[in-house]
Design a protein around this motif. Structure first.
Motif, PDB file in Angstrom:
ATOM      1  N   LYS A  57      44.434 -10.382  31.696  1.00  0.00           N
ATOM      2  CA  LYS A  57      43.371 -11.341  32.005  1.00  0.00           C
ATOM      3  C   LYS A  57      43.179 -11.450  33.518  1.00  0.00           C
ATOM      4  N   PHE A  62      39.051 -11.378  33.656  1.00  0.00           N
ATOM      5  CA  PHE A  62      38.357 -11.912  32.490  1.00  0.00           C
ATOM      6  C   PHE A  62      37.798 -13.297  32.798  1.00  0.00           C
ATOM      7  N   ASP A  65      34.510 -16.218  27.476  1.00  0.00           N
ATOM      8  CA  ASP A  65      34.920 -15.718  26.160  1.00  0.00           C
ATOM      9  C   ASP A  65      34.874 -14.195  26.077  1.00  0.00           C
ATOM     10  N   GLN A  66      35.140 -13.517  27.173  1.00  0.00           N
ATOM     11  CA  GLN A  66      35.078 -12.050  27.156  1.00  0.00           C
ATOM     12  C   GLN A  66      36.099 -11.442  26.195  1.00  0.00           C
ATOM     13  N   GLN A  69      34.425 -11.475  22.983  1.00  0.00           N
ATOM     14  CA  GLN A  69      33.346 -10.488  22.962  1.00  0.00           C
ATOM     15  C   GLN A  69      33.891  -9.087  22.712  1.00  0.00           C
ATOM     16  N   PRO A 118      36.627  -5.527  31.935  1.00  0.00           N
ATOM     17  CA  PRO A 118      36.531  -5.858  30.510  1.00  0.00           C
ATOM     18  C   PRO A 118      35.451  -5.074  29.771  1.00  0.00           C
ATOM     19  N   GLU A 119      34.334  -4.764  30.446  1.00  0.00           N
ATOM     20  CA  GLU A 119      33.243  -4.056  29.778  1.00  0.00           C
ATOM     21  C   GLU A 119      33.680  -2.685  29.255  1.00  0.00           C
ATOM     22  N   MET A 122      35.294  -3.109  25.961  1.00  0.00           N
ATOM     23  CA  MET A 122      34.306  -3.363  24.906  1.00  0.00           C
ATOM     24  C   MET A 122      33.825  -2.056  24.293  1.00  0.00           C
TER      25      MET A 122
END
Length: 476
Positions: A57, A62, A65-66, A69, A118-119, A122
């Motif tokens: 994190k 982060f 709410d990633q 997600q 973070p992306e 995802m």
């Protein structure tokens, strides 16, 4: 005396010649691979939350709410992959399909160790969801293809418990990696977690390529004799398997009570499970109003939730087998559990700094882990109810159950269990209470339908009358 006789009958099943040896073989080769596969599957899923509370994190920055997600991206991929995965088993040998998907998700897990925002996670988790969609419903399809109704519950329970073991052991693995590999070769402990988890998966895939026996209709397993292959076919109902790629097949599925009854059942039950699968206890500890927990505590304490789930799963799977397949009883148990545990946490939130409040929350989350029992029993219930239907039809309904549940999960966790809502998730507590009540009601209705269908099927069988040693088929 009657109870003792029933227990003796349950634990000392009478097998026809050669059947016991056959069951022992398929137990060993099917369950070892399926359980190890599901273990690594859940190990790869749970490692994200373990990494999140172990430094990821802060390292990746982060916000909001990633984390939820990212889980939603995984769920979207998981939903997309469900039905195609089970349909693929009609065309591709499971011995090739399952291990190949394992190799893909293992590689994606290891790639996660290289991310810097973070992306990126995802995108990785979306494709990982597609690959992991093969395991859960695919295995339930395979178990329903090999095992009799009397045998199925226990095997489904053992399989489901193996996934919970992956969740439980993941915390301990993260603790060990963090203490022994943190900052080794310039990598933080949470990055090593993804590498180690991916490496653990590869040998299991290799084992599957060599030993998995496919289905009784297609098996070429070298360790089964010709007589055992014939016996395996004789143990399960003979049904005509047709190609599913037709409009009539789609209409048959989507207009059947099997589809709507079991898909809606698992949508509701899946949201009672989300209480535990969203690692709420770890997020509660991370945002505790007064206590500060170490990385070790953040990883180890939540392992009690899947531990309770393992016990509950095996107990209920075995019990419902013993009670001649009364799987619906679990729905009532989970309904009561969900209402009580949510109410406990809502009460504790009124006095958040009181040590008794913390003890109540821990107790409630541990107890709530018992709802994991619905995985094995509800999928076994569907397998039981559809035992005399086309295997592909059964496989699609099993996949549809998980599609429906995860399609809701894709947004449910953000609305009710977002990381920013920690530590109390009050909105989620009320959602859990509503789902628990709805589950008990739906279970009652579905148990009526399955019971009525079983009576109809038996009545049709009773139309076959023995007369003077000849079988006469009465016209309906």
């Amino acid at each position: 005396m009657a109870a003792r006789s029933k227990l003796r009958e349950y634990f000392h099943t009478e097998y026809q010649p050669g059947e016991r040896k056959l069951v022992q073989k398929i137990d060993f080769f099917i369950l070892t691979f399926c359980c190890l596969s599901y273990f690594t599957n859940y190990l790869d899923r749970s490692n994200l939350s373990n990494a999140y509370v172990s430094g990821m994190k802060e390292d990746l920055g982060f916000v909001g709410d990633q984390l939820n997600q990212i889980n939603t991206c995984f769920t979207v991929g998981y939903v997309i992959g469900q039905i195609p995965a089970n349909l693929s088993l009609h065309y591709v040998k499971p011995r090739l399909f399952f291990p190949s998907m394992m190799v893909i998700w293992a590689c994606l897990t290891m790639v996660t160790a290289s991310v810097h925002r973070p992306e990126s996670i995802m995108a990785i988790r979306f494709f990982q969801g597609i690959a992991e969609a093969t395991t859960f419903v695919g295995t339930h399809y395979i178990l329903g293809s090999w095992y009799t109704e009397r045998e199925l519950g226990k095997r489904s329970g053992i399989f489901t418990a193996s996934g919970l073991a992956g969740t439980m052991i993941g915390g301990f693995i993260q603790t060990g990696i963090y203490s022994s590999l943190h900052n080794k070769h310039g990598l933080t402990g949470w990055r090593w977690l993804f590498i180690v988890d991916g490496l653990i998966t590869i040998p299991v895939a290799i084992y599957g390529y060599i030993f998995f026996p496919d289905t009784p209709q297609t098996t070429t397993a070298f360790y089964l004799t010709d007589s055992e292959k014939t016996l395996a076919l004789a143990r399960v109902p003979k049904v005509e398997e047709k190609s599913p790629i037709t409009w009539s097949f789609a209409k048959k599925v989507l207009t059947s009570w099997y589809w709507w009854g079991f898909v809606v059942l698992w949508i509701i039950a899946g949201e009672t499970e989300s209480f535990s699968t969203n690692t709420l206890l770890a997020l509660y500890m991370k945002s505790h109003p007064t206590n500060k927990y170490t990385v070790t505590q953040l990883n180890n304490y939540p392992t009690g939730v899947p531990a309770v789930g393992i016990i509950s799963t095996i107990v209920w799977a075995t019990l419902t087998d013993f009670l001649n397949g009364k799987r619906y009883l679990v729905g009532y148990f989970i309904g009561a559990t969900g209402v009580i545990t949510s109410a406990m946490i809502l009460a504790a939130s009124k006095d958040p700094t009181n040590p008794a409040s913390t003890a109540t929350v821990f107790g409630a989350y541990y107890w709530a882990g018992a709802v994991y029992a619905c995985q094995a029993t509800f999928f076994a219930w569907c397998n039981d109810a559809m035992r005399y239907e086309d295997p592909v039809y059964r496989g699609v309904v099993l996949a549809g159950m998980n599609v429906g549940s995860n399609a809701v999960n894709a947004w449910w966790s953000i609305i009710f269990y977002g990381a920013s809502m920690a530590p109390w998730f009050n909105r989620g507590m009320w959602a859990m209470i509503a789902c628990s009540i709805a589950l008990a009601i739906w279970t009652g209705g579905l148990s009526y339908l399955t019971g009525k269908n079983e009576k109809r099927r038996r009545a049709e069988q009773d139309n076959v009358v023995q007369e003077d040693g000849k079988v006469i088929y009465e016209q309906a």
